[in-house]
Design a protein around this motif. Structure first.
Motif, PDB file in Angstrom:
ATOM      1  N   LYS A  72      17.332  -3.116   4.518  1.00 23.49           N
ATOM      2  CA  LYS A  72      17.338  -1.834   5.262  1.00 23.49           C
ATOM      3  C   LYS A  72      15.944  -1.249   5.434  1.00 23.49           C
ATOM      4  CE  LYS A  72      21.850   0.127   4.174  1.00 23.49           C
ATOM      5  NZ  LYS A  72      22.165  -0.149   2.749  1.00 23.49           N
ATOM      6  N   GLU A  73      15.110  -1.374   4.381  1.00 22.14           N
ATOM      7  CA  GLU A  73      13.765  -0.789   4.404  1.00 22.14           C
ATOM      8  C   GLU A  73      12.917  -1.339   5.555  1.00 22.14           C
ATOM      9  OE1 GLU A  73      15.280  -2.220   1.804  1.00 22.14           O
ATOM     10  OE2 GLU A  73      14.476  -1.502  -0.113  1.00 22.14           O
ATOM     11  N   LEU A  74      13.297  -2.500   6.085  1.00 26.03           N
ATOM     12  CA  LEU A  74      12.473  -3.163   7.107  1.00 26.03           C
ATOM     13  C   LEU A  74      12.850  -2.746   8.529  1.00 26.03           C
ATOM     14  CD1 LEU A  74      12.357  -6.756   5.547  1.00 26.03           C
ATOM     15  CD2 LEU A  74      10.720  -4.901   5.267  1.00 26.03           C
ATOM     16  N   GLY A  75      13.939  -1.972   8.653  1.00 25.41           N
ATOM     17  CA  GLY A  75      14.332  -1.483   9.972  1.00 25.41           C
ATOM     18  C   GLY A  75      14.975  -2.569  10.829  1.00 25.41           C
ATOM     19  N   THR A  76      15.205  -2.246  12.093  1.00 23.85           N
ATOM     20  CA  THR A  76      15.836  -3.184  13.023  1.00 23.85           C
ATOM     21  C   THR A  76      14.807  -4.176  13.557  1.00 23.85           C
ATOM     22  OG1 THR A  76      17.267  -1.355  13.663  1.00 23.85           O
ATOM     23  CG2 THR A  76      17.302  -3.292  15.087  1.00 23.85           C
ATOM     24  N   ASN A  77      15.208  -5.429  13.686  1.00 18.82           N
ATOM     25  CA  ASN A  77      14.357  -6.497  14.233  1.00 18.82           C
ATOM     26  C   ASN A  77      12.968  -6.556  13.591  1.00 18.82           C
ATOM     27  OD1 ASN A  77      16.521  -6.991  15.866  1.00 18.82           O
ATOM     28  ND2 ASN A  77      15.552  -6.285  17.757  1.00 18.82           N
ATOM     29  N   PRO A  78      12.908  -6.743  12.269  1.00 19.47           N
ATOM     30  CA  PRO A  78      11.598  -6.770  11.605  1.00 19.47           C
ATOM     31  C   PRO A  78      10.793  -8.009  11.994  1.00 19.47           C
ATOM     32  CG  PRO A  78      13.300  -7.479  10.068  1.00 19.47           C
ATOM     33  CD  PRO A  78      14.006  -7.009  11.318  1.00 19.47           C
ATOM     34  N   ASP A 111       0.810  -1.220   0.000  1.00 18.47           N
ATOM     35  CA  ASP A 111       0.000   0.000   0.000  1.00 18.47           C
ATOM     36  C   ASP A 111       0.846   1.273   0.000  1.00 18.47           C
ATOM     37  OD1 ASP A 111      -1.088  -0.098   3.513  1.00 18.47           O
ATOM     38  OD2 ASP A 111       0.884   0.127   2.611  1.00 18.47           O
ATOM     39  N   ASN A 112       2.121   1.133  -0.275  1.00 15.38           N
ATOM     40  CA  ASN A 112       2.855   2.372  -0.504  1.00 15.38           C
ATOM     41  C   ASN A 112       3.667   2.233  -1.775  1.00 15.38           C
ATOM     42  OD1 ASN A 112       5.484   1.381  -0.013  1.00 15.38           O
ATOM     43  ND2 ASN A 112       5.160   1.560   2.172  1.00 15.38           N
ATOM     44  N   ASP A 113       4.078   3.373  -2.317  1.00 15.76           N
ATOM     45  CA  ASP A 113       4.703   3.289  -3.631  1.00 15.76           C
ATOM     46  C   ASP A 113       6.222   3.357  -3.551  1.00 15.76           C
ATOM     47  OD1 ASP A 113       3.003   6.388  -4.153  1.00 15.76           O
ATOM     48  OD2 ASP A 113       4.778   5.980  -2.952  1.00 15.76           O
ATOM     49  N   LYS A 114       6.756   3.103  -2.345  1.00 15.36           N
ATOM     50  CA  LYS A 114       8.204   3.014  -2.243  1.00 15.36           C
ATOM     51  C   LYS A 114       8.667   1.745  -2.944  1.00 15.36           C
ATOM     52  CE  LYS A 114       8.262   4.896   2.401  1.00 15.36           C
ATOM     53  NZ  LYS A 114       8.271   4.411   3.765  1.00 15.36           N
ATOM     54  N   PRO A 115       9.602   1.864  -3.869  1.00 13.95           N
ATOM     55  CA  PRO A 115      10.121   0.631  -4.472  1.00 13.95           C
ATOM     56  C   PRO A 115      10.905  -0.170  -3.437  1.00 13.95           C
ATOM     57  CG  PRO A 115      11.343   2.537  -5.250  1.00 13.95           C
ATOM     58  CD  PRO A 115      10.235   3.046  -4.402  1.00 13.95           C
ATOM     59  N   TYR A 116      10.952  -1.460  -3.617  1.00 11.37           N
ATOM     60  CA  TYR A 116      11.566  -2.360  -2.650  1.00 11.37           C
ATOM     61  C   TYR A 116      12.606  -3.210  -3.361  1.00 11.37           C
ATOM     62  CZ  TYR A 116      11.801  -6.073   0.847  1.00 11.37           C
ATOM     63  OH  TYR A 116      12.209  -6.972   1.773  1.00 11.37           O
ATOM     64  N   PHE A 131       0.703  -4.595   8.560  1.00 13.31           N
ATOM     65  CA  PHE A 131       1.634  -4.822   7.451  1.00 13.31           C
ATOM     66  C   PHE A 131       1.292  -3.890   6.298  1.00 13.31           C
ATOM     67  CE2 PHE A 131       1.352  -8.876   9.761  1.00 13.31           C
ATOM     68  CZ  PHE A 131       2.682  -9.018  10.113  1.00 13.31           C
ATOM     69  N   ASN A 132       2.325  -3.397   5.603  1.00 15.23           N
ATOM     70  CA  ASN A 132       2.046  -2.539   4.441  1.00 15.23           C
ATOM     71  C   ASN A 132       2.560  -3.137   3.135  1.00 15.23           C
ATOM     72  OD1 ASN A 132       4.787  -2.032   4.569  1.00 15.23           O
ATOM     73  ND2 ASN A 132       4.572   0.036   5.412  1.00 15.23           N
ATOM     74  N   SER A 133       3.075  -4.349   3.193  1.00 16.84           N
ATOM     75  CA  SER A 133       3.534  -4.967   1.952  1.00 16.84           C
ATOM     76  C   SER A 133       3.655  -6.478   2.102  1.00 16.84           C
ATOM     77  CB  SER A 133       4.881  -4.383   1.547  1.00 16.84           C
ATOM     78  OG  SER A 133       5.787  -4.495   2.616  1.00 16.84           O
ATOM     79  N   VAL A 134       3.607  -7.152   0.975  1.00 16.07           N
ATOM     80  CA  VAL A 134       3.762  -8.615   0.972  1.00 16.07           C
ATOM     81  C   VAL A 134       4.542  -9.042  -0.268  1.00 16.07           C
ATOM     82  CG1 VAL A 134       1.496  -9.007  -0.150  1.00 16.07           C
ATOM     83  CG2 VAL A 134       2.564 -10.856   1.161  1.00 16.07           C
ATOM     84  N   SER A 173      17.481  -9.291  -3.480  1.00 15.90           N
ATOM     85  CA  SER A 173      18.235 -10.158  -4.391  1.00 15.90           C
ATOM     86  C   SER A 173      18.689  -9.405  -5.649  1.00 15.90           C
ATOM     87  CB  SER A 173      17.414 -11.376  -4.816  1.00 15.90           C
ATOM     88  OG  SER A 173      16.984 -12.099  -3.699  1.00 15.90           O
ATOM     89  N   GLY A 174      19.038  -8.148  -5.486  1.00 11.72           N
ATOM     90  CA  GLY A 174      19.574  -7.391  -6.606  1.00 11.72           C
ATOM     91  C   GLY A 174      18.554  -6.852  -7.582  1.00 11.72           C
ATOM     92  N   ILE A 175      17.247  -7.008  -7.282  1.00 14.51           N
ATOM     93  CA  ILE A 175      16.251  -6.410  -8.172  1.00 14.51           C
ATOM     94  C   ILE A 175      15.364  -5.457  -7.371  1.00 14.51           C
ATOM     95  CG2 ILE A 175      16.216  -8.413  -9.726  1.00 14.51           C
ATOM     96  CD1 ILE A 175      13.434  -9.055  -8.567  1.00 14.51           C
ATOM     97  N   THR A 176      14.728  -4.526  -8.073  1.00 14.09           N
ATOM     98  CA  THR A 176      13.844  -3.556  -7.428  1.00 14.09           C
ATOM     99  C   THR A 176      12.439  -3.716  -7.986  1.00 14.09           C
ATOM    100  OG1 THR A 176      15.676  -2.032  -7.167  1.00 14.09           O
ATOM    101  CG2 THR A 176      13.477  -1.097  -7.001  1.00 14.09           C
ATOM    102  N   LEU A 177      11.484  -3.811  -7.095  1.00 15.79           N
ATOM    103  CA  LEU A 177      10.098  -4.004  -7.512  1.00 15.79           C
ATOM    104  C   LEU A 177       9.215  -2.870  -7.010  1.00 15.79           C
ATOM    105  CD1 LEU A 177       9.393  -7.785  -6.736  1.00 15.79           C
ATOM    106  CD2 LEU A 177       9.878  -6.757  -8.959  1.00 15.79           C
ATOM    107  N   ALA A 178       8.291  -2.431  -7.861  1.00 11.95           N
ATOM    108  CA  ALA A 178       7.251  -1.502  -7.418  1.00 11.95           C
ATOM    109  C   ALA A 178       6.042  -2.347  -7.059  1.00 11.95           C
ATOM    110  CB  ALA A 178       6.905  -0.540  -8.542  1.00 11.95           C
ATOM    111  N   PRO A 179       5.372  -2.041  -5.928  1.00 12.73           N
ATOM    112  CA  PRO A 179       4.266  -2.903  -5.496  1.00 12.73           C
ATOM    113  C   PRO A 179       3.010  -2.726  -6.339  1.00 12.73           C
ATOM    114  CG  PRO A 179       4.506  -1.055  -3.990  1.00 12.73           C
ATOM    115  CD  PRO A 179       5.624  -0.939  -4.989  1.00 12.73           C
ATOM    116  N   LEU A 180       2.260  -3.813  -6.525  1.00 14.85           N
ATOM    117  CA  LEU A 180       0.932  -3.750  -7.097  1.00 14.85           C
ATOM    118  C   LEU A 180      -0.055  -3.491  -5.968  1.00 14.85           C
ATOM    119  CD1 LEU A 180       1.246  -6.887  -9.405  1.00 14.85           C
ATOM    120  CD2 LEU A 180       1.360  -4.487 -10.115  1.00 14.85           C
TER     121      LEU A 180
END
Ligand SMILES: [Mn+2]
Length: 204
Positions: free
Chosen positions: A131-137, A72-77, A108-111, A80-87
């Motif tokens: 990194k995007e998941l922060g500490t102790n996800p 539900d957010n448009d931050k790319p993630y 949760f905001n992504s799967v 494994s060396g690839i970047t995905l935009a969420p649907l």
């Protein structure tokens, strides 16, 4: 369903397992068989499965599994060396998310979805500690379809834990686990049907 219903259904309280540098909770029958069958079918049909690949030394290496990324957010993630935009979330994903959020006490905001078509599909040792998941996800992993072996390995002691993730099960990993333990789903020579795994995450 309330937490009390869930407890009585499983006939006991969900039990967190404490390990060196982390903790996890495994509920094999989190979804009843009708729910699990329905979700599996819907995910097979309604998810935009993609064959992603990794660029290695100028060659395109396809991942040994299909993937999809919803959120539900448009931050790319990146992983494994690839970047995905969420649907955008669909109805099935929202229903599953709602049910696990209640237990996990996390929004949760992504799967990330992985589809293992047969025993030759796999994922090798890695952590969900981007990194995007922060500490102790906190990572909530839902499984439909064929049972596959899931292995955890401590980075330093090399201690191993093995779970069989079955149809309709939920595994929650928390605490320091992602920083100290790698995990994988190894290939298998056994004839196995398709398996779908969803890992719900919070991207900061
Ligand atoms: Mn993972």
């Amino acid at each position: 369903m309330s937490q009390l219903d869930l407890f009585s259904q499983a006939d006991k309280q969900p039990q967190w397992i404490s390990i060196n540098n982390g903790e996890y909770l495994y509920l094999p029958n989190f979804f009843n068989i009708e729910e699990a069958n329905r979700h599996f079918k819907a995910l097979m049909n309604d998810i935009e499965w993609k064959q992603e690949s990794m660029n290695m030394y100028g060659r395109n290496i396809p991942f040994p599994r299909l993937t999809a990324w919803y959120g539900d957010n448009d931050k790319p993630y990146s992983f494994s060396g690839i970047t995905l935009a969420p649907l955008k979330w669909n109805e099935t994903l929202l229903k599953i998310k709602q049910k696990i959020q209640h237990l996990a006490e996390t929004s949760f905001n992504s799967v990330l979805l992985n589809r293992y078509r047969n025993g030759n599909d796999s994922i090798s040792w890695h952590t969900d500690a981007e990194k995007e998941l922060g500490t102790n996800p906190l990572i909530a992993s839902v499984n439909f379809g064929a049972t596959r072996k899931f292995q955890l390995r401590h980075r330093e002691s090399k201690e191993k834990i093995e779970l069989e993730l079955s149809h309709g099960s939920l595994l929650i990993m928390a605490g320091e686990l992602q920083h100290y333990w790698q995990h994988q789903v190894p290939k298998t020579k056994k004839v196995v049907n398709e398996r779908i795994n969803l890992t719900f995450r919070v991207i900061k």
